[in-house]
Design a protein around this motif. Structure first.
Motif, PDB file in Angstrom:
ATOM      1  N   LEU A 200      -0.460 -10.709  21.433  1.00 27.15           N
ATOM      2  CA  LEU A 200       0.838 -10.638  20.769  1.00 27.15           C
ATOM      3  C   LEU A 200       0.928 -11.594  19.574  1.00 27.15           C
ATOM      4  CD1 LEU A 200       3.220 -10.403  23.879  1.00 27.15           C
ATOM      5  CD2 LEU A 200       2.605  -8.563  22.282  1.00 27.15           C
ATOM      6  N   VAL A 201       0.304 -12.768  19.754  1.00 27.03           N
ATOM      7  CA  VAL A 201       0.284 -13.730  18.634  1.00 27.03           C
ATOM      8  C   VAL A 201      -0.449 -13.143  17.436  1.00 27.03           C
ATOM      9  CG1 VAL A 201      -0.612 -15.953  17.866  1.00 27.03           C
ATOM     10  CG2 VAL A 201       0.555 -15.784  20.059  1.00 27.03           C
ATOM     11  N   ASN A 202      -1.625 -12.535  17.715  1.00 24.18           N
ATOM     12  CA  ASN A 202      -2.389 -11.908  16.633  1.00 24.18           C
ATOM     13  C   ASN A 202      -1.600 -10.790  15.986  1.00 24.18           C
ATOM     14  OD1 ASN A 202      -4.584 -13.607  17.060  1.00 24.18           O
ATOM     15  ND2 ASN A 202      -5.498 -12.239  18.590  1.00 24.18           N
ATOM     16  N   VAL A 203      -0.973  -9.966  16.865  1.00 23.79           N
ATOM     17  CA  VAL A 203      -0.150  -8.879  16.315  1.00 23.79           C
ATOM     18  C   VAL A 203       0.988  -9.437  15.478  1.00 23.79           C
ATOM     19  CG1 VAL A 203       1.427  -7.006  16.946  1.00 23.79           C
ATOM     20  CG2 VAL A 203      -0.764  -7.259  18.142  1.00 23.79           C
ATOM     21  N   SER A 204       1.593 -10.531  15.970  1.00 26.60           N
ATOM     22  CA  SER A 204       2.693 -11.158  15.223  1.00 26.60           C
ATOM     23  C   SER A 204       2.218 -11.676  13.871  1.00 26.60           C
ATOM     24  CB  SER A 204       3.287 -12.301  16.051  1.00 26.60           C
ATOM     25  OG  SER A 204       4.250 -13.004  15.305  1.00 26.60           O
ATOM     26  N   GLU A 205       1.031 -12.318  13.870  1.00 25.97           N
ATOM     27  CA  GLU A 205       0.492 -12.827  12.605  1.00 25.97           C
ATOM     28  C   GLU A 205       0.196 -11.683  11.652  1.00 25.97           C
ATOM     29  OE1 GLU A 205      -2.847 -15.137  13.694  1.00 25.97           O
ATOM     30  OE2 GLU A 205      -1.680 -16.883  14.330  1.00 25.97           O
ATOM     31  N   ILE A 206      -0.424 -10.611  12.218  1.00 28.70           N
ATOM     32  CA  ILE A 206      -0.723  -9.449  11.369  1.00 28.70           C
ATOM     33  C   ILE A 206       0.561  -8.834  10.835  1.00 28.70           C
ATOM     34  CG2 ILE A 206      -1.679  -7.112  11.376  1.00 28.70           C
ATOM     35  CD1 ILE A 206      -3.733  -8.125  13.447  1.00 28.70           C
ATOM     36  N   ALA A 207       1.568  -8.728  11.725  1.00 27.38           N
ATOM     37  CA  ALA A 207       2.849  -8.172  11.300  1.00 27.38           C
ATOM     38  C   ALA A 207       3.505  -9.038  10.230  1.00 27.38           C
ATOM     39  CB  ALA A 207       3.778  -8.027  12.510  1.00 27.38           C
ATOM     40  N   THR A 208       3.379 -10.376  10.410  1.00 33.47           N
ATOM     41  CA  THR A 208       3.952 -11.287   9.405  1.00 33.47           C
ATOM     42  C   THR A 208       3.279 -11.118   8.060  1.00 33.47           C
ATOM     43  OG1 THR A 208       4.465 -12.886  11.142  1.00 33.47           O
ATOM     44  CG2 THR A 208       4.428 -13.700   8.878  1.00 33.47           C
ATOM     45  N   VAL A 209       1.901 -11.085   8.124  1.00 32.19           N
ATOM     46  CA  VAL A 209       1.146 -10.898   6.872  1.00 32.19           C
ATOM     47  C   VAL A 209       1.502  -9.561   6.235  1.00 32.19           C
ATOM     48  CG1 VAL A 209      -1.166 -10.624   5.888  1.00 32.19           C
ATOM     49  CG2 VAL A 209      -0.737 -12.408   7.595  1.00 32.19           C
ATOM     50  N   SER A 210       1.566  -8.496   7.094  1.00 31.63           N
ATOM     51  CA  SER A 210       1.904  -7.174   6.564  1.00 31.63           C
ATOM     52  C   SER A 210       3.307  -7.159   5.981  1.00 31.63           C
ATOM     53  CB  SER A 210       1.797  -6.129   7.684  1.00 31.63           C
ATOM     54  OG  SER A 210       0.470  -6.079   8.207  1.00 31.63           O
ATOM     55  N   SER A 211       4.227  -7.876   6.664  1.00 31.53           N
ATOM     56  CA  SER A 211       5.594  -7.935   6.169  1.00 31.53           C
ATOM     57  C   SER A 211       5.659  -8.642   4.817  1.00 31.53           C
ATOM     58  CB  SER A 211       6.486  -8.655   7.177  1.00 31.53           C
ATOM     59  OG  SER A 211       7.797  -8.806   6.682  1.00 31.53           O
ATOM     60  N   LYS A 212       4.907  -9.758   4.730  1.00 28.82           N
ATOM     61  CA  LYS A 212       4.884 -10.482   3.450  1.00 28.82           C
ATOM     62  C   LYS A 212       4.266  -9.624   2.356  1.00 28.82           C
ATOM     63  CE  LYS A 212       4.757 -15.176   5.319  1.00 28.82           C
ATOM     64  NZ  LYS A 212       3.984 -16.424   5.433  1.00 28.82           N
ATOM     65  N   GLU A 213       3.137  -8.931   2.713  1.00 25.82           N
ATOM     66  CA  GLU A 213       2.505  -8.073   1.717  1.00 25.82           C
ATOM     67  C   GLU A 213       3.441  -6.948   1.300  1.00 25.82           C
ATOM     68  OE1 GLU A 213      -1.106  -6.752   3.480  1.00 25.82           O
ATOM     69  OE2 GLU A 213      -2.164  -8.660   3.153  1.00 25.82           O
ATOM     70  N   ALA A 214       4.164  -6.380   2.321  1.00 23.58           N
ATOM     71  CA  ALA A 214       5.111  -5.314   1.994  1.00 23.58           C
ATOM     72  C   ALA A 214       6.221  -5.835   1.093  1.00 23.58           C
ATOM     73  CB  ALA A 214       5.700  -4.736   3.275  1.00 23.58           C
ATOM     74  N   GLU A 215       6.713  -7.055   1.394  1.00 30.80           N
ATOM     75  CA  GLU A 215       7.744  -7.638   0.544  1.00 30.80           C
ATOM     76  C   GLU A 215       7.228  -7.884  -0.865  1.00 30.80           C
ATOM     77  OE1 GLU A 215       9.069 -11.110   2.517  1.00 30.80           O
ATOM     78  OE2 GLU A 215      10.174 -10.056   4.083  1.00 30.80           O
ATOM     79  N   GLN A 216       5.967  -8.412  -0.929  1.00 31.58           N
ATOM     80  CA  GLN A 216       5.390  -8.656  -2.245  1.00 31.58           C
ATOM     81  C   GLN A 216       5.223  -7.359  -3.024  1.00 31.58           C
ATOM     82  OE1 GLN A 216       1.756 -10.785  -1.529  1.00 31.58           O
ATOM     83  NE2 GLN A 216       2.786 -12.706  -1.019  1.00 31.58           N
ATOM     84  N   LYS A 217       4.712  -6.327  -2.299  1.00 33.32           N
ATOM     85  CA  LYS A 217       4.518  -5.049  -2.983  1.00 33.32           C
ATOM     86  C   LYS A 217       5.850  -4.441  -3.404  1.00 33.32           C
ATOM     87  CE  LYS A 217       0.102  -3.921  -0.806  1.00 33.32           C
ATOM     88  NZ  LYS A 217      -0.630  -2.991   0.076  1.00 33.32           N
ATOM     89  N   THR A 218       6.861  -4.608  -2.541  1.00 31.42           N
ATOM     90  CA  THR A 218       8.187  -4.112  -2.907  1.00 31.42           C
ATOM     91  C   THR A 218       8.717  -4.837  -4.139  1.00 31.42           C
ATOM     92  OG1 THR A 218       8.649  -3.605  -0.585  1.00 31.42           O
ATOM     93  CG2 THR A 218      10.541  -3.753  -2.078  1.00 31.42           C
ATOM     94  N   ALA A 219       8.532  -6.174  -4.117  1.00 34.43           N
ATOM     95  CA  ALA A 219       8.981  -6.955  -5.280  1.00 34.43           C
ATOM     96  C   ALA A 219       8.207  -6.559  -6.527  1.00 34.43           C
ATOM     97  CB  ALA A 219       8.811  -8.452  -4.995  1.00 34.43           C
ATOM     98  N   GLU A 220       6.871  -6.372  -6.336  1.00 38.07           N
ATOM     99  CA  GLU A 220       6.066  -5.952  -7.482  1.00 38.07           C
ATOM    100  C   GLU A 220       6.486  -4.568  -7.968  1.00 38.07           C
ATOM    101  OE1 GLU A 220       2.052  -6.169  -6.213  1.00 38.07           O
ATOM    102  OE2 GLU A 220       1.969  -8.367  -6.215  1.00 38.07           O
ATOM    103  N   ALA A 221       6.804  -3.670  -6.987  1.00 38.21           N
ATOM    104  CA  ALA A 221       7.249  -2.329  -7.382  1.00 38.21           C
ATOM    105  C   ALA A 221       8.559  -2.407  -8.165  1.00 38.21           C
ATOM    106  CB  ALA A 221       7.420  -1.454  -6.151  1.00 38.21           C
ATOM    107  N   GLU A 222       9.491  -3.292  -7.708  1.00 34.83           N
ATOM    108  CA  GLU A 222      10.751  -3.455  -8.424  1.00 34.83           C
ATOM    109  C   GLU A 222      10.511  -4.012  -9.822  1.00 34.83           C
ATOM    110  OE1 GLU A 222      13.797  -2.576  -7.698  1.00 34.83           O
ATOM    111  OE2 GLU A 222      13.223  -1.700  -5.770  1.00 34.83           O
ATOM    112  N   LYS A 223       9.599  -5.011  -9.860  1.00 38.72           N
ATOM    113  CA  LYS A 223       9.275  -5.587 -11.170  1.00 38.72           C
ATOM    114  C   LYS A 223       8.638  -4.542 -12.076  1.00 38.72           C
ATOM    115  CE  LYS A 223       8.585 -10.367  -9.618  1.00 38.72           C
ATOM    116  NZ  LYS A 223       7.588 -11.470  -9.472  1.00 38.72           N
ATOM    117  N   THR A 224       7.728  -3.735 -11.457  1.00 39.19           N
ATOM    118  CA  THR A 224       7.082  -2.682 -12.248  1.00 39.19           C
ATOM    119  C   THR A 224       8.106  -1.682 -12.753  1.00 39.19           C
ATOM    120  OG1 THR A 224       5.080  -2.946 -10.892  1.00 39.19           O
ATOM    121  CG2 THR A 224       5.277  -0.928 -12.187  1.00 39.19           C
TER     122      THR A 224
END
Length: 525
Positions: A200-224
């Motif tokens: 669960l910890v690994n899944v949580s870390e992966i989910a956190t990283v994925s969430s951050k990447e998704a947020e970054q990509k969303t922000a980048e998409a908005e910026k784009t």
């Protein structure tokens, strides 16, 4: 992962909140059960005491569960106290289980209590919700504390008389085999739950990283998107400006075409002027070449004059030295003449003394002759001597007169020689001054000749530079003539290109209008 790192993600924060909600809900249920037990066993004093103790423990669990919920909402609860609360859960439930076991009515009831699966299930329940903290180490520690609590119940039961045997045939005895199986099952359960928590910890870390990447990509998409919108607006504006510029450029190109025709005509006139200038430069080049040859001749003459001037200056300097030597010799000769004149004067003085002596001797001889005459025959011999002395005095007087004449003539000659020496000295001095003036003038002449040579060298150098420059001008004029022809041809080509550019600018304006419409559609989307 350490036990105090559960707040790193939203999952661990929600896990801590869920633990306290589960704790509060289970405590309320256990309080209700204990209250029912108190009501149903109001007549039994022993049961009533254990139930009251259990009730107090459940109140404590409920109290720090509610307190943690409040602190979590205020964001003041530290990870240490969350973990400590789970450890306290194990400790409190172990105390309840031990109290329930020890206060059983009989050994058979105590053994029955130890065999109840409720205790193990409750321990596993605590271990399961400890995993919501997403700390494998905390789950592992809670599991082994629960294991210690389980066997603490067996220990207190053994102290109260329960027997542990491998093969049991009595109700008050516990099976060792059953306890070993329980131990193995408990340890396996602990490590399985720990592995699940790690997963669960690994899944949580992966989910956190994925969430951050998704947020970054969303922000980048908005910026784009914003950048595309901005670029589209800028493109629309630029296309409008470019259309205006293209119109201006087309007008300027037409104007440049007219200017090119005028420039072409001017360049043809310039080519004719260049030909005339080239002929003039050639004539000037010939004259400069003649002047260059004459300058070489003048340079040779100046060199000969400089050599002759140096030789004459050297000879004059030597004559000046000779004149200085003659002047010094004349001065020495005049000094010698003066010394000789002084010597002759001393001889004259001696001659005058000898003449005076002769006169006195003659007078003495006369007196002697008189005295000899008075003496008669006895004075005859003395008279002869007196006569000879008189003759000798006359002879000495004549010689003195002769010497005096010779001295006078010699003095006259010495005076004339001294005068001639003084005159010679004066003339030699005048000659020396003349030589000095000549040497000075020759030095000035030599300096001027050298300056003239330097000026001529500079003049000759300038002529040579002018000669080279004329040659370069001739070459440049020729190149300029060729270049003018090429420029005329280039202007003709530029005129043709300008016409092509004008046509292209018209086509580009049409394309810009289409591009402007596309950018407007892009902004509208």
């Amino acid at each position: 992962m350490s036990s105090n790192s559960f707040q790193a993600t939203n999952f661990s924060i929600k896990g801590a909140t869920s633990i306290n909600r589960i704790r509060i809900g289970f405590s309320i249920v256990m309080l209700f059960v204990n209250l029912l037990s108190i009501v149903s066993n109001a007549q039994g004093e022993g049961a009533s005491k254990s139930t009251i103790l259990n009730l107090l423990i459940e109140f404590m669990i409920l109290g720090y569960g509610i307190a943690q919920i409040i602190l979590i909402r205020k964001n003041k609860l530290t990870p240490f106290f969350i973990t400590l609360g789970v450890y306290l859960d194990i400790l409190m439930y172990t105390m309840i289980f031990i109290v329930v076991t020890v206060t059983a009515a009989s050994l058979e009831a105590m053994v029955g209590t130890l065999k109840m699966p409720f205790f193990i299930m409750l321990y596993f329940f605590v271990m399961i919700y400890s995993g919501l903290l997403l700390s494998p180490r905390t789950t592992l520690v809670v599991g082994y504390l629960a294991l210690i609590g389980t066997f603490s119940m067996d220990y207190f039961a053994w102290l109260n008389g329960v027997q542990f045997r491998y093969a049991t045939d009595k109700a008050e005895e516990m099976s060792v085999f059953f306890e070993v199986i329980k131990l193995v099952f408990f340890i396996l359960g602990i490590h399985i739950l720990t592995s699940v928590v790690k997963f669960l910890v690994n899944v949580s870390e992966i989910a956190t990283v994925s969430s951050k990447e998704a947020e970054q990509k969303t922000a980048e998409a908005e910026k784009t998107k914003d950048r595309i919108t901005s670029e589209a607006d800028a493109l629309n504006k630029n296309t409008s400006e470019m259309k205006t510029e293209m119109d201006t450029l087309n007008t300027e190109i037409q104007s440049q075409v007219s200017s090119m025709e005028q420039i072409s005509a001017s360049l043809e006139e310039l080519a004719a002027s260049t030909d005339s200038a080239a002929e003039f430069v050639k004539a000037q080049f010939v004259k400069i070449e003649d002047l260059n040859r004459e300058s070489d001749t003048l340079h040779s003459i100046l060199k000969e004059v400089r050599v002759s001037t140096e030789s004459l200056s050297k000879t004059t300097e030597e004559s000046k030295v000779y004149s200085r030597d003659v002047s010094a010799a004349m001065e020495v000769l005049g000094t010698n003449f003066n010394e000789v004149s002084k010597s002759f004067q001393k001889v004259q003085d001696v001659n005058d003394i000898m003449r005076e002596i002769a006169d006195r001797t003659n007078l003495l001889a006369l007196n002697a002759s008189i005295e000899a005459a008075r003496a008669g025959d006895h004075g005859k011999g003395f008279a002869v001597v007196a006569q000879e002395v008189a003759k000798l005095a006359d002879s000495a007087s004549e010689n003195a007169s002769t010497i005096s004449k010779i001295i006078a003539e010699a003095a006259k000659l010495i005076t004339n020689g001294n005068s001639a020496a003084e005159e010679t000295k004066r003339k030699v001095s005048v000659q020396e001054s003349g030589f000095s003036s000549i040497v000075t003038n020759l030095n000035q002449l030599q300096t001027r000749v050298e300056n003239q040579g330097q000026i001529h060298d500079s003049f000759l150098k300038s002529f040579r530079e002018l000669f080279d420059l004329s040659r370069q001008i001739e070459s440049i004029a020729s190149e300029q003539k060729n270049g003018t022809k090429e420029v005329v041809q280039a202007l003709s080509s530029i005129e043709q290109s300008s016409n092509i550019i004008s046509e292209g600018s018209s086509r580009m304006r049409s394309n810009l209008e289409e591009l402007s419409e596309q950018s407007q559609r892009l902004v509208a989307k």
